[in-house]
Structure formats: structure tokens, C-alpha cells
Design a protein around this motif. Structure first.
Motif, short mmCIF file in Angstrom:
data_model
loop_
_atom_site.label_atom_id
_atom_site.label_comp_id
_atom_site.label_asym_id
_atom_site.label_seq_id
_atom_site.Cartn_x
_atom_site.Cartn_y
_atom_site.Cartn_z
N VAL A 88 -11.58 -7.58 14.56
CA VAL A 88 -11.19 -8.96 14.31
C VAL A 88 -11.54 -9.34 12.88
O VAL A 88 -12.67 -9.14 12.44
CB VAL A 88 -11.90 -9.92 15.29
N LEU A 89 -10.58 -9.88 12.16
CA LEU A 89 -10.83 -10.35 10.80
C LEU A 89 -11.52 -11.70 10.84
O LEU A 89 -11.18 -12.57 11.66
CB LEU A 89 -9.53 -10.45 10.02
N ARG A 90 -12.48 -11.88 9.95
CA ARG A 90 -13.22 -13.12 9.87
C ARG A 90 -13.16 -13.70 8.46
O ARG A 90 -12.96 -12.97 7.49
CB ARG A 90 -14.68 -12.89 10.29
N ASP A 91 -13.34 -15.01 8.39
CA ASP A 91 -13.37 -15.68 7.10
C ASP A 91 -14.39 -14.99 6.19
O ASP A 91 -15.52 -14.74 6.60
CB ASP A 91 -13.76 -17.14 7.29
N GLY A 92 -13.97 -14.69 4.97
CA GLY A 92 -14.84 -14.00 4.02
C GLY A 92 -14.57 -12.52 3.91
O GLY A 92 -15.08 -11.86 3.00
N ASP A 93 -13.79 -11.96 4.85
CA ASP A 93 -13.40 -10.55 4.76
C ASP A 93 -12.29 -10.37 3.73
O ASP A 93 -11.59 -11.33 3.36
CB ASP A 93 -12.85 -10.05 6.11
N ILE A 94 -12.10 -9.13 3.30
CA ILE A 94 -10.87 -8.74 2.62
C ILE A 94 -10.28 -7.57 3.37
O ILE A 94 -11.00 -6.77 3.98
CB ILE A 94 -11.08 -8.38 1.13
N ILE A 95 -8.97 -7.47 3.35
CA ILE A 95 -8.29 -6.36 4.01
C ILE A 95 -7.23 -5.80 3.09
O ILE A 95 -6.41 -6.53 2.53
CB ILE A 95 -7.66 -6.80 5.35
N SER A 96 -7.28 -4.49 2.89
CA SER A 96 -6.22 -3.79 2.14
C SER A 96 -5.22 -3.26 3.16
O SER A 96 -5.60 -2.54 4.09
CB SER A 96 -6.81 -2.65 1.32
N ILE A 97 -3.97 -3.62 2.97
CA ILE A 97 -2.90 -3.19 3.87
C ILE A 97 -1.95 -2.29 3.10
O ILE A 97 -1.37 -2.70 2.09
CB ILE A 97 -2.14 -4.38 4.47
N ASP A 98 -1.79 -1.08 3.57
CA ASP A 98 -0.88 -0.09 3.00
C ASP A 98 0.28 0.05 3.96
O ASP A 98 0.09 0.20 5.17
CB ASP A 98 -1.62 1.25 2.84
N CYS A 99 1.50 -0.01 3.44
CA CYS A 99 2.70 -0.05 4.28
C CYS A 99 3.80 0.80 3.68
O CYS A 99 3.95 0.86 2.45
CB CYS A 99 3.17 -1.50 4.41
N GLY A 100 4.56 1.45 4.54
CA GLY A 100 5.69 2.25 4.06
C GLY A 100 6.87 2.11 5.00
O GLY A 100 6.74 1.71 6.15
N ALA A 101 8.06 2.46 4.49
CA ALA A 101 9.28 2.38 5.30
C ALA A 101 10.28 3.42 4.81
O ALA A 101 10.23 3.86 3.65
CB ALA A 101 9.89 0.99 5.22
N ILE A 102 11.18 3.80 5.71
CA ILE A 102 12.24 4.76 5.41
C ILE A 102 13.58 4.11 5.69
O ILE A 102 13.79 3.52 6.75
CB ILE A 102 12.12 6.03 6.28
N VAL A 103 14.51 4.24 4.73
CA VAL A 103 15.89 3.82 4.90
C VAL A 103 16.78 5.01 4.56
O VAL A 103 16.71 5.53 3.43
CB VAL A 103 16.24 2.61 4.02
N ASP A 104 17.56 5.45 5.52
CA ASP A 104 18.49 6.57 5.30
C ASP A 104 17.81 7.79 4.68
O ASP A 104 18.37 8.46 3.81
CB ASP A 104 19.67 6.14 4.44
N GLY A 105 16.57 8.05 5.11
CA GLY A 105 15.86 9.24 4.66
C GLY A 105 15.07 9.07 3.37
O GLY A 105 14.42 10.02 2.93
N TRP A 106 15.08 7.87 2.78
CA TRP A 106 14.39 7.64 1.51
C TRP A 106 13.26 6.64 1.70
O TRP A 106 13.39 5.66 2.44
CB TRP A 106 15.37 7.19 0.44
N HIS A 107 12.14 6.88 1.01
CA HIS A 107 10.89 6.21 1.30
C HIS A 107 10.51 5.14 0.28
O HIS A 107 10.82 5.24 -0.90
CB HIS A 107 9.75 7.24 1.32
N GLY A 108 9.77 4.13 0.79
CA GLY A 108 9.08 3.16 -0.04
C GLY A 108 7.63 3.08 0.40
O GLY A 108 7.33 3.32 1.58
#
Length: 270
Positions: A88-108
């Protein structure tokens, strides 16, 4: 086409990577508005899963070497690769979110660090320094240059800001028809070294900076990387390419135009 193991994309392939990059950008935007006191990292993962699917893309994280989430959620002293779950995230925390996606075989691939409520000034500055290092790294890239021009810019930006740790064991990378490709893009080093920066090369630049030591260790889950001394860390990432007219940040909503203009760097997007 591959050149010494480095994948060189056609303009059409880069356009498809832009589509994947926009999925990532919009998903991170959605997560930024959702991350708040009381939400779990697993709930954020579910939001990301639904959002990526609603945009007609698939996750490149889910199932990657057995990873169980569509995002990495790294909280406070966790640097990268945190697994979404019941935390559970609480006030005062920081969170790094890493995200990726594929469209027609190509990545971001991109990452951001989010403050939950109010955080101490030194933590806020850590986030600012890390994000600035990312943009200075991208701004240092030019056709005919070398990968370590990016690395040097990241390192010097962080070093000029204060006494921070730059994580060395995890780096940026090439990206295209796979999420991780050569060349590696370290966050430190002398300029003028490494692969040549050419049209059709796409790179993910991702500085990871800490308030203390640069040393890390991996937890028993074999994924979550934390700082050895418990100091907090920030992580920012963008996927970008170079065109005849300048840099094009494929995972930024505006292609990076605004931030690049602030740094006096030509924008290369279409």
C-alpha cells in the motif's frame, strides 16, 4: 537491418515505435493521476493492464523472464524491477513506475517517479535531478556522435547537482523489435565512445540515482533491486531516436518538443 548487432529501423518502423511510445506515455499519465495514498501497487498494475489493452497494444513486461506484472513498481529504496502486489502506498512515499508496450511487434519503454503526497525537499530534489539528467542525456545525442556522449551528459548533470549515487549495474539500452537490444547506454563515462549515433537507431535512456550509495542488491524475489544502504532512489526513462532535424522522444506525449526547446536542442519529430 542489423549493423554489428545493432538494429537500424526504417522510418515506417520508427513510426510504429512512436505508436507504442504513445501508449506508454498515456499509460504513465493515467498512473500518475491514480497513484495516491491508500492504493496498492497491484491496483496500479491492473489500471495499467486495462489501459494498455484499451489502446490496442500489449505489454512487453508481462511474462518477460517470468515477470508477473505489466509495470515495475519500485517504492522508496527500491531502484528498479519492483513487482506489483499488495504493498500500500502512503503519503510521503515515492514510486518509480516502469512501463512498456508493443504495437505490431515494435516496442516502447519509459519510466517516471511519482511523489505520493508531500515528500521531503531532498527527495523532491532527487527526482528533479534524475529527470534533468535524463533530458540532458537525450539533448547530448546528435547524428555522428557516440552513445557515451549521452552517458557523460547524464553523469555530469547529476554530479553538478550534488552528492548523489549513480547506479552503474543497470543501464539504458537499444530498443526496437525487442525491448532490450544492443547497445547498452550507461549513465556514466567519457564522451566519444561506443556505438555511433545514426538515423534508425532507437535508444532507451534511463538514469537511476540515489540519495546515498550507488551499490545495490537484489531481494529474495530475484527481481526487486534495492539500494544497499536503504537510501531512496529515483528512476526516469524515455525511448528516443534521431532524425535529420533532431531528437524525437517517442515516449513523450509531445515528442519531447517542449523540454528539448528549453535545452536549446532541435526537435526531430513529425
Amino acid at each position: 537491418m542489423f549493423e554489428r548487432g545493432i538494429e537500424i529501423k526504417t522510418p515506417a518502423q520508427i513510426e510504429t515505435m512512436r505508436s507504442a511510445g504513445l501508449v506508454v506515455a498515456k499509460t504513465l499519465e493515467r498512473l500518475r493521476s491514480s497513484a495516491a495514498d491508500g492504493i496498492t501497487t497491484g491496483e496500479l498494475d491492473a489500471i495499467a493492464h486495462d489501459h494498455i489493452r484499451s489502446l490496442g497494444a500489449t505489454s512487453n513486461f508481462l511474462g518477460y523472464h517470468g515477470f508477473t506484472g505489466v509495470i515495475c513498481t519500485s517504492v522508496n529504496d527500491e531502484v528498479v524491477h519492483g513487482i506489483p502486489g499488495t504493498r500500500v502506498l502512503r503519503d510521503g512515499d515515492i514510486i518509480s513506475i516502469d512501463c512498456g508496450a508493443i504495437v505490431d511487434g515494435w516496442h516502447g519503454d519509459a519510466a517516471t517517479t511519482i511523489a505520493i503526497g508531500d515528500v521531503p525537499p531532498e527527495v523532491s530534489k532527487l527526482m528533479d535531478v534524475t529527470e534533468e539528467a535524463l533530458w540532458h542525456g537525450i539533448a547530448a545525442a546528435a547524428l555522428g556522435g557516440r552513445v557515451s556522449d549521452i552517458s557523460h551528459a547524464v553523469e555530469t548533470t547529476v554530479g553538478a547537482a550534488g552528492d548523489y549515487g549513480i547506479v552503474e549495474g543497470y543501464t539504458g539500452h537499444g530498443i526496437g523489435s525487442a525491448m532490450h537490444q544492443p547497445p547498452n547506454v550507461p549513465n556514466y563515462g567519457r564522451p566519444g565512445r561506443g556505438a555511433k549515433l545514426v538515423k534508425g537507431l532507437a535508444l532507451a535512456v534511463e538514469p537511476m540515482v540515489t540519495l546515498g550509495t550507488a551499490e545495490t542488491r537484489t531481494l529474495a524475489d530475484d527481481w526487486t533491486v534495492v539500494t544497499s544502504d536503504g537510501s531512496w532512489a529515483a528512476h526516469y526513462e524515455h525511448t528516443f531516436t534521431l532524425t535529420d532535424t533532431g531528437a524525437w522522444v517517442l515516449t513523450a506525449i509531445d515528442g519531447g518538443a517542449a523540454r528539448l526547446a528549453e535545452l536549446g536542442v532541435p526537435y526531430g519529430g513529425s
